[in-house]
Design an enzyme around this catalytic site. Structure first.
Site, PDB file in Angstrom:
ATOM      1  N   HIS A 124     -55.051  18.896 -37.970  1.00 27.37           N
ATOM      2  CA  HIS A 124     -54.461  19.686 -39.040  1.00 27.37           C
ATOM      3  C   HIS A 124     -55.033  19.134 -40.335  1.00 27.37           C
ATOM      4  CE1 HIS A 124     -51.788  21.612 -36.252  1.00 27.37           C
ATOM      5  NE2 HIS A 124     -51.489  20.416 -35.768  1.00 27.37           N
ATOM      6  N   ALA A 125     -56.153  19.682 -40.750  1.00 29.42           N
ATOM      7  CA  ALA A 125     -56.971  19.070 -41.793  1.00 29.42           C
ATOM      8  C   ALA A 125     -56.302  19.086 -43.153  1.00 29.42           C
ATOM      9  CB  ALA A 125     -58.310  19.780 -41.878  1.00 29.42           C
ATOM     10  N   TYR A 126     -55.401  19.986 -43.399  1.00 21.27           N
ATOM     11  CA  TYR A 126     -54.819  20.064 -44.732  1.00 21.27           C
ATOM     12  C   TYR A 126     -53.857  18.919 -45.009  1.00 21.27           C
ATOM     13  CZ  TYR A 126     -51.079  22.236 -42.046  1.00 21.27           C
ATOM     14  OH  TYR A 126     -50.112  22.491 -41.126  1.00 21.27           O
ATOM     15  N   LEU A 127     -53.474  18.164 -43.990  1.00 19.29           N
ATOM     16  CA  LEU A 127     -52.546  17.057 -44.195  1.00 19.29           C
ATOM     17  C   LEU A 127     -53.249  15.725 -44.418  1.00 19.29           C
ATOM     18  CD1 LEU A 127     -49.921  17.840 -41.430  1.00 19.29           C
ATOM     19  CD2 LEU A 127     -49.750  18.300 -43.869  1.00 19.29           C
ATOM     20  N   HIS A 128     -54.540  15.653 -44.147  1.00 23.80           N
ATOM     21  CA  HIS A 128     -55.228  14.373 -44.152  1.00 23.80           C
ATOM     22  C   HIS A 128     -56.160  14.253 -45.346  1.00 23.80           C
ATOM     23  CE1 HIS A 128     -53.493  13.964 -40.266  1.00 23.80           C
ATOM     24  NE2 HIS A 128     -54.153  15.005 -39.798  1.00 23.80           N
TER      25      HIS A 128
END
Length: 154
Positions: A124-128
């Site tokens: 979930h790339a938007y969290l990292h």
């Protein structure tokens, strides 16, 4: 690009034949698709990956930044027009550091960017967040804001 005359269709006609479509427009699409899909022999990057690295060097990315913020910056400053989902997947691919993902991760991942078993599907790339990898200092020489070149291997 090796495009000969007569490859473009006449836009004023209402109907075209299948042979004209395949021999003219489809060939142009295939050439453009190959240019995007095959990495360069100079630096091993595809044009989308090169735009991401250009934006990271232009921003002088030393501290961590969220993937969604970097995606917005890349699309704003490097004329990336293939969609935000494809851009975030490419950024995540540049940051993955498990065996089998890529040779050297050019972006340093901070968070879960996928595993060898799950691949890119569980991220979930938007969290990292991420930053430039330490390897970039040794691989790329920063020439100016608009260009960077590959150092020859010693």
């Amino acid at each position: 690009m090796f495009i000969t005359t007569g490859t473009f269709l006449d836009q004023d006609v209402d109907r075209i034949s299948y042979t004209d479509f395949v021999n003219k427009e489809l060939i142009l699409f295939s050439v453009a698709s190959n240019l995007r899909a095959i990495p360069s022999i100079v630096d091993g990057l595809k044009p989308g990956q090169r735009k991401i690295m250009f934006s990271c060097f232009k921003r002088k990315l030393t501290r961590e930044i969220k993937v969604a913020q970097l995606a917005g910056y890349v699309s704003e400053n490097s004329a990336y027009h293939h969609g935000e989902a494809a851009l975030t997947q490419t950024i995540v691919g540049l940051a993955q550091n498990f065996v089998g993902s890529n040779n050297v991760n050019l972006l340093y991942p901070s968070g879960q960017f996928g595993t060898r078993l799950a691949g890119m599907h569980e991220t979930h790339a938007y969290l990292h967040s991420l930053s430039l990898s330490c390897v970039c200092v040794y691989v790329y020489v920063y020439v100016c804001v608009h260009t960077f070149v590959v150092r020859p291997c010693l």
